[in-house]
Design a protein around this motif. Structure first.
Motif, PDB file in Angstrom:
ATOM      1  N   CYS A   7       0.841  -1.202   0.000  1.00 52.61           N
ATOM      2  CA  CYS A   7       0.000   0.000   0.000  1.00 52.61           C
ATOM      3  C   CYS A   7       0.877   1.255   0.000  1.00 52.61           C
ATOM      4  O   CYS A   7       2.026   1.234   0.427  1.00 52.61           O
ATOM      5  CB  CYS A   7      -0.906  -0.013   1.234  1.00 52.61           C
ATOM      6  SG  CYS A   7      -2.069   1.372   1.298  1.00 52.61           S
ATOM      7  N   ASP A  22       0.535   3.693   1.864  1.00 59.71           N
ATOM      8  CA  ASP A  22       0.537   4.237   3.233  1.00 59.71           C
ATOM      9  C   ASP A  22       1.956   4.630   3.675  1.00 59.71           C
ATOM     10  O   ASP A  22       2.889   3.830   3.569  1.00 59.71           O
ATOM     11  CB  ASP A  22      -0.032   3.175   4.184  1.00 59.71           C
ATOM     12  CG  ASP A  22      -0.328   3.740   5.555  1.00 59.71           C
ATOM     13  OD1 ASP A  22      -1.505   3.819   5.935  1.00 59.71           O
ATOM     14  OD2 ASP A  22       0.643   4.109   6.256  1.00 59.71           O
ATOM     15  N   GLY A  65      -4.294   0.407  -1.096  1.00 61.03           N
ATOM     16  CA  GLY A  65      -5.015  -0.854  -0.919  1.00 61.03           C
ATOM     17  C   GLY A  65      -4.349  -2.065  -1.570  1.00 61.03           C
ATOM     18  O   GLY A  65      -4.958  -3.117  -1.673  1.00 61.03           O
ATOM     19  N   HIS A  80      -1.664  -4.052   5.233  1.00 61.74           N
ATOM     20  CA  HIS A  80      -1.310  -3.545   6.568  1.00 61.74           C
ATOM     21  C   HIS A  80      -2.565  -3.224   7.367  1.00 61.74           C
ATOM     22  O   HIS A  80      -3.638  -2.987   6.800  1.00 61.74           O
ATOM     23  CB  HIS A  80      -0.422  -2.299   6.456  1.00 61.74           C
ATOM     24  CG  HIS A  80      -1.132  -1.103   5.895  1.00 61.74           C
ATOM     25  ND1 HIS A  80      -1.633  -0.100   6.684  1.00 61.74           N
ATOM     26  CD2 HIS A  80      -1.438  -0.770   4.619  1.00 61.74           C
ATOM     27  CE1 HIS A  80      -2.206   0.819   5.917  1.00 61.74           C
ATOM     28  NE2 HIS A  80      -2.106   0.439   4.656  1.00 61.74           N
ATOM     29  N   CYS A  91      -5.693   0.189   7.304  1.00 63.42           N
ATOM     30  CA  CYS A  91      -5.541   0.685   5.937  1.00 63.42           C
ATOM     31  C   CYS A  91      -6.698   1.623   5.568  1.00 63.42           C
ATOM     32  O   CYS A  91      -7.866   1.247   5.631  1.00 63.42           O
ATOM     33  CB  CYS A  91      -5.487  -0.492   4.960  1.00 63.42           C
ATOM     34  SG  CYS A  91      -5.291   0.026   3.244  1.00 63.42           S
ATOM     35  N   GLY A  92      -6.355   2.831   5.178  1.00 64.88           N
ATOM     36  CA  GLY A  92      -7.364   3.836   4.829  1.00 64.88           C
ATOM     37  C   GLY A  92      -8.215   3.424   3.637  1.00 64.88           C
ATOM     38  O   GLY A  92      -9.427   3.702   3.592  1.00 64.88           O
TER      39      GLY A  92
HETATM   40 ZN   LIG Z   1      -3.282   1.162   3.116  1.00 66.28          ZN
END
Ligand SMILES: [Zn+2]
Length: 219
Positions: A59, A61, A84, A112, A115-116
């Protein structure tokens, strides 16, 4: 030991050894015992070419940089990052390039916790291009609901299902990956990184050990 970042090193490394390098690297990261690394030396070693042992789809992130969480340096990893850790054709092409034309021995999908993208998919967010990306996560939400909460290390069913889903998609959609995997030329891993403690749960390991056992028998 052969010098890392050479063609010979990568050719002689088995997929299982590649998996072990990632496991050991994450242990070092967690224990804060990072290798004493000289970036200038790595620039010198890799200026003639790159021989990364693994390709990792993870991801975007900011807390999940693969080089950091596996304690690797310049030239060690192909890092493909997208919100994602979803799969599309450009990502498949990048993976195929890494394993077939450069010789990376391990293909990993790393999700992870917290995760947003997964949270947004669960909430059904609709906005701009985000809508289409989140659609790719929807099947994992359904799957996780069907499976119930399995006994995973980090209790995050959709996150685990999403990594499994990406791995399945890669194997179904990429003939190159499937063939190289079946010939045991590459290993395949699924993992979840925990942003709270730095630990990677290598929950899916499709990396065979067979070749090494054969080698040992010949000694
Ligand atoms: Zn993420």
């Amino acid at each position: 030991m052969m010098r890392k970042h050479s063609k010979e090193y990568l050719q002689n490394l088995t997929p299982y050894q590649g998996y072990e390098l990632l496991v050991e690297g994450n242990k070092r990261f967690m224990n804060n015992l990072k290798m004493n690394r000289d970036h200038l030396e790595f620039i010198n070693q890799t200026r003639e070419g790159q021989y990364p042992f693994a390709v990792i789809l993870s991801c975007m992130d900011s807390r999940t940089s693969t080089e950091l969480v596996f304690d690797q340096g310049l030239g060690d990893l192909f890092s493909i990052r997208v919100a994602g850790n979803i799969v599309n054709n450009d990502i498949l092409a990048s993976i195929e390039y890494a394993i077939k034309y450069v010789g990376s021995k391990v293909l990993m999908v790393l999700g992870h916790t917290e995760c947003g993208a997964i949270k947004s998919a669960k909430q059904g967010v609709v906005d701009g291009h985000i809508t289409d990306l989140l659609k790719r996560i929807q099947p994992s939400i359904s799957k996780a609901l069907l499976n119930g909460d399995k006994d995973h290390l980090f209790h995050d069913g959709v996150t685990y299902a999403n990594v499994e889903n990406s791995l399945e998609e890669i194997l179904i959609r990429s003939k190159i990956v499937k063939e190289m995997f079946e010939k045991e030329e590459i290993g395949i891993l699924g993992g979840i990184y925990n942003i709270e403690n730095g630990q990677v749960d290598f929950f899916k390991n499709l990396t065979k050990r067979k070749k090494e056992i054969k080698l040992l028998a010949n000694v």
